[in-house]
Design a protein around this motif. Structure first.
Motif, PDB file in Angstrom:
ATOM      1  N   TYR A 254     -17.238  40.371 134.000  1.00  0.00           N
ATOM      2  CA  TYR A 254     -17.700  38.996 133.781  1.00  0.00           C
ATOM      3  C   TYR A 254     -16.794  37.979 134.469  1.00  0.00           C
ATOM      4  N   GLY A 255     -15.614  38.405 134.914  1.00  0.00           N
ATOM      5  CA  GLY A 255     -14.719  37.510 135.640  1.00  0.00           C
ATOM      6  C   GLY A 255     -14.844  37.632 137.142  1.00  0.00           C
ATOM      7  N   ILE A 256     -15.825  38.397 137.598  1.00  0.00           N
ATOM      8  CA  ILE A 256     -16.040  38.596 139.036  1.00  0.00           C
ATOM      9  C   ILE A 256     -17.302  37.894 139.516  1.00  0.00           C
ATOM     10  N   MET A 257     -18.387  37.976 138.721  1.00  0.00           N
ATOM     11  CA  MET A 257     -19.671  37.417 139.125  1.00  0.00           C
ATOM     12  C   MET A 257     -20.308  36.704 137.935  1.00  0.00           C
ATOM     13  N   LEU A 258     -21.115  35.667 138.225  1.00  0.00           N
ATOM     14  CA  LEU A 258     -21.862  34.990 137.182  1.00  0.00           C
ATOM     15  C   LEU A 258     -22.975  35.891 136.660  1.00  0.00           C
ATOM     16  N   ARG A 259     -23.424  35.626 135.439  1.00  0.00           N
ATOM     17  CA  ARG A 259     -24.433  36.486 134.813  1.00  0.00           C
ATOM     18  C   ARG A 259     -25.687  36.683 135.657  1.00  0.00           C
ATOM     19  N   PRO A 260     -26.270  35.634 136.262  1.00  0.00           N
ATOM     20  CA  PRO A 260     -27.465  35.863 137.086  1.00  0.00           C
ATOM     21  C   PRO A 260     -27.197  36.832 138.235  1.00  0.00           C
ATOM     22  N   GLU A 261     -25.981  36.788 138.784  1.00  0.00           N
ATOM     23  CA  GLU A 261     -25.616  37.711 139.872  1.00  0.00           C
ATOM     24  C   GLU A 261     -25.461  39.130 139.347  1.00  0.00           C
ATOM     25  N   LEU A 262     -24.858  39.277 138.169  1.00  0.00           N
ATOM     26  CA  LEU A 262     -24.725  40.608 137.566  1.00  0.00           C
ATOM     27  C   LEU A 262     -26.108  41.195 137.266  1.00  0.00           C
ATOM     28  N   THR A 263     -26.985  40.362 136.734  1.00  0.00           N
ATOM     29  CA  THR A 263     -28.335  40.818 136.388  1.00  0.00           C
ATOM     30  C   THR A 263     -29.107  41.281 137.615  1.00  0.00           C
ATOM     31  N   ALA A 264     -28.864  40.638 138.752  1.00  0.00           N
ATOM     32  CA  ALA A 264     -29.612  40.954 139.978  1.00  0.00           C
ATOM     33  C   ALA A 264     -29.083  42.190 140.699  1.00  0.00           C
ATOM     34  N   LEU A 265     -27.942  42.725 140.275  1.00  0.00           N
ATOM     35  CA  LEU A 265     -27.377  43.894 140.951  1.00  0.00           C
ATOM     36  C   LEU A 265     -28.271  45.104 140.777  1.00  0.00           C
ATOM     37  N   ARG A 266     -28.365  45.923 141.817  1.00  0.00           N
ATOM     38  CA  ARG A 266     -29.059  47.197 141.674  1.00  0.00           C
ATOM     39  C   ARG A 266     -28.051  48.214 141.153  1.00  0.00           C
ATOM     40  N   ASN A 267     -28.557  49.250 140.504  1.00  0.00           N
ATOM     41  CA  ASN A 267     -27.657  50.277 139.992  1.00  0.00           C
ATOM     42  C   ASN A 267     -27.316  51.306 141.061  1.00  0.00           C
ATOM     43  N   PRO A 268     -26.066  51.784 141.061  1.00  0.00           N
ATOM     44  CA  PRO A 268     -24.994  51.556 140.094  1.00  0.00           C
ATOM     45  C   PRO A 268     -24.343  50.191 140.290  1.00  0.00           C
ATOM     46  N   SER A 269     -24.422  49.357 139.266  1.00  0.00           N
ATOM     47  CA  SER A 269     -23.963  47.972 139.408  1.00  0.00           C
ATOM     48  C   SER A 269     -22.447  47.858 139.551  1.00  0.00           C
TER      49      SER A 269
END
Length: 476
Positions: A254-269
């Motif tokens: 959570y200290g690397i990317m904002l939540r919308p960016e984390l949510t948009a990651l493809r797996n493996p995130s």
């Protein structure tokens, strides 16, 4: 595999079975899975609840391994001893189904990972992905047929190998940590209220179950332990180590990317998070670690799935053919059935909208009943005082632990959506045919009146789930 001595596992092998079972696909998808549901505050609450709940469940497994040393293959055996044949069967079926679906999720994630570099694999549910996954499935199948001991030794080596990339990920992410980004993510949204946070935490519950599935690995293999006391110790060691890894992978992200960016990651995130810190090589590094991790976890879960079918058959709850062992001592019929069903589900992933997420959530849903019954059996023993005749202090402690584990597992069932419960019934209902076969071939009465009532509920749920899928009311 021919002598009893060769069959026995050390405490470190048992611990590796626990860690190898728990650390698989789930940990590599945590940044996106948690980012989709909550912020750091909700995540910390979720891990606190899951940590305490699962720790109490781990204590129950430890207690039962000592109080009931004659019960092998813990998850299934405890349910049968406490609540009868049919609920014992449902526990075995649920646990086996969770293992099968977990293995499917591993294959999907492997191909999704390779899809980062080879587009033909897409998100792990393309025709090319299914073909390659199927080839890997049957190669590993052939390896395991050569011996459980040999496969367990390979799992131990792989377990240590896959922990190293996770440790390095944690180090790099802590190094790149931004307090400003973490603060912006902290509440998980603009609505800062108890209701909002509670909703966020509830949304993470199936994810936390998925990454903790495997905590019973040593208990399932208790018949191979050199010392029965090692089973409980291995369970606790494996749990505590994995819990630390899970929290350290989730929270700093959570200290690397904002939540919308984390949510948009493809797996493996985890790959996307590390790439944001160190550049493109980070994604390749995590992807390599995931391939090792998932390979080891898959091996563990194939062994666990075959073992639970074999033991249930040996104790007359599954059909006789599942008790067959080959010349290497491997429960081969159970292994064949397991991998045939995995193959069927791999084909079905072609038609799933989000194959990995569906497999993850269904795996979590199927394991809920087995875990609930284990907690309930621990509670029942402490309540009745059976096996505690000369240990009143231990009884009070075990009663409290089992009560917390029971409330936690019951809460997980509440947290699961109606969709997942219905899809679980779609497996429990039709799967009961194996129980009917087992009872009929031994000339035994199939159901007691109470068991018939439980079966009717499962059957009606299965009918509702199938109708919902066909009518488009339940999206898969």
């Amino acid at each position: 595999m021919n002598s009893a001595v060769q069959q026995k596992f050390s405490i470190w092998t048992l611990t590796a079975m626990v860690v190898g079972s728990m650390v698989g696909a789930g940990i590599f998808s945590l940044p996106q899975a948690f980012g989709r549901e909550t912020g750091p505050f909700g995540a910390l609450i979720a891990w606190a609840i899951a940590g305490v709940g699962m720790l109490m469940l781990a204590f129950v497994f430890q207690t039962l391994s000592l109080r009931k040393p004659d019960l092998d293959a813990g998850v299934y055996a405890y349910a049968k001893a406490g609540f009868g044949n049919y609920l014992g069967f449902l526990s075995a079926l649920g646990y086996w189904s969770a293992a099968v679906l977990g293995n499917v999720s591993y294959f999907v994630l492997i191909k999704s990972t390779l899809g980062l570099f080879f587009p033909v694999f897409g998100d792990g549910n393309t025709v090319a992905a299914i073909v390659i996954s199927s080839m890997l499935l049957w190669i590993v199948h052939s390896l395991i047929l050569r011996g459980v001991k040999e496969a367990a030794a390979i799992n131990t080596v792989v377990t240590y190998a896959k922990i190293i990339p996770i440790f390095l990920f944690i180090v790099f992410v802590i190094y790149g940590f931004s307090a400003d980004i973490f603060t912006a993510n902290f509440w998980g949204g603009e609505d800062v209220s108890v209701g909002s946070v509670a909703s966020q935490v509830r949304g993470t519950m199936l994810v936390t179950v998925f990454v903790f599935v495997g905590i019973e690995g040593a208990s399932v293999y208790s018949r191979y332990a050199r010392n029965r006391g090692d089973v409980g110790v291995a369970t606790l060691l494996g749990f505590l180590g994995v819990l630390c890894l899970l929290v350290l992978v989730t929270t700093p992200s959570y200290g690397i990317m904002l939540r919308p960016e984390l949510t948009a990651l493809r797996n493996p995130s985890m790959a996307g998070v590390l790439e944001a810190v160190v550049g493109p090589w980070g994604a390749k590094f995590v992807s390599f670690g995931l391939l090792i991790s998932v390979a080891g976890a898959y091996l563990s879960w194939v062994l666990l799935a075959a073992e639970i079918l074999f033991t249930a058959s040996h104790h007359q709850t599954m059909p006789r053919f599942l008790a067959h062992k080959n010349k290497h001592g491997v429960p081969s019929s159970a292994l064949w059935l397991t991998n045939i069903v995995v193959q069927v589900f791999l084909v079905l992933t072609l038609f799933a909208q989000q194959a990995f997420r569906l497999a993850l959530e269904l795996t979590s849903s199927m394991i809920l009943i087995p875990y609930l019954l284990v907690a309930a059996y621990g509670f029942k023993l402490a309540w009745s005082g059976e096996s505690y005749e000369n240990a009143p202090a231990a009884r009070r402690v075990d009663f409290a632990r089992a009560a917390i584990a029971l409330v936690y597992t019951a809460g997980l069932i509440y947290a699961a959506s109606a969709k997942h419960l219905l899809l679980s019934a779609a497996i429990y209902g039709p799967g009961t045919i194996l129980f009917v076969m087992a009872r009929k071939e031994r000339g035994q009465r199939v159901f007691t009146p109470v068991e018939m009532g439980i079966f009717v509920v499962a059957a009606l749920g299965a009918v509702a789930a199938i109708y919902g899928i066909v009518a488009g009311l339940i999206a898969v």
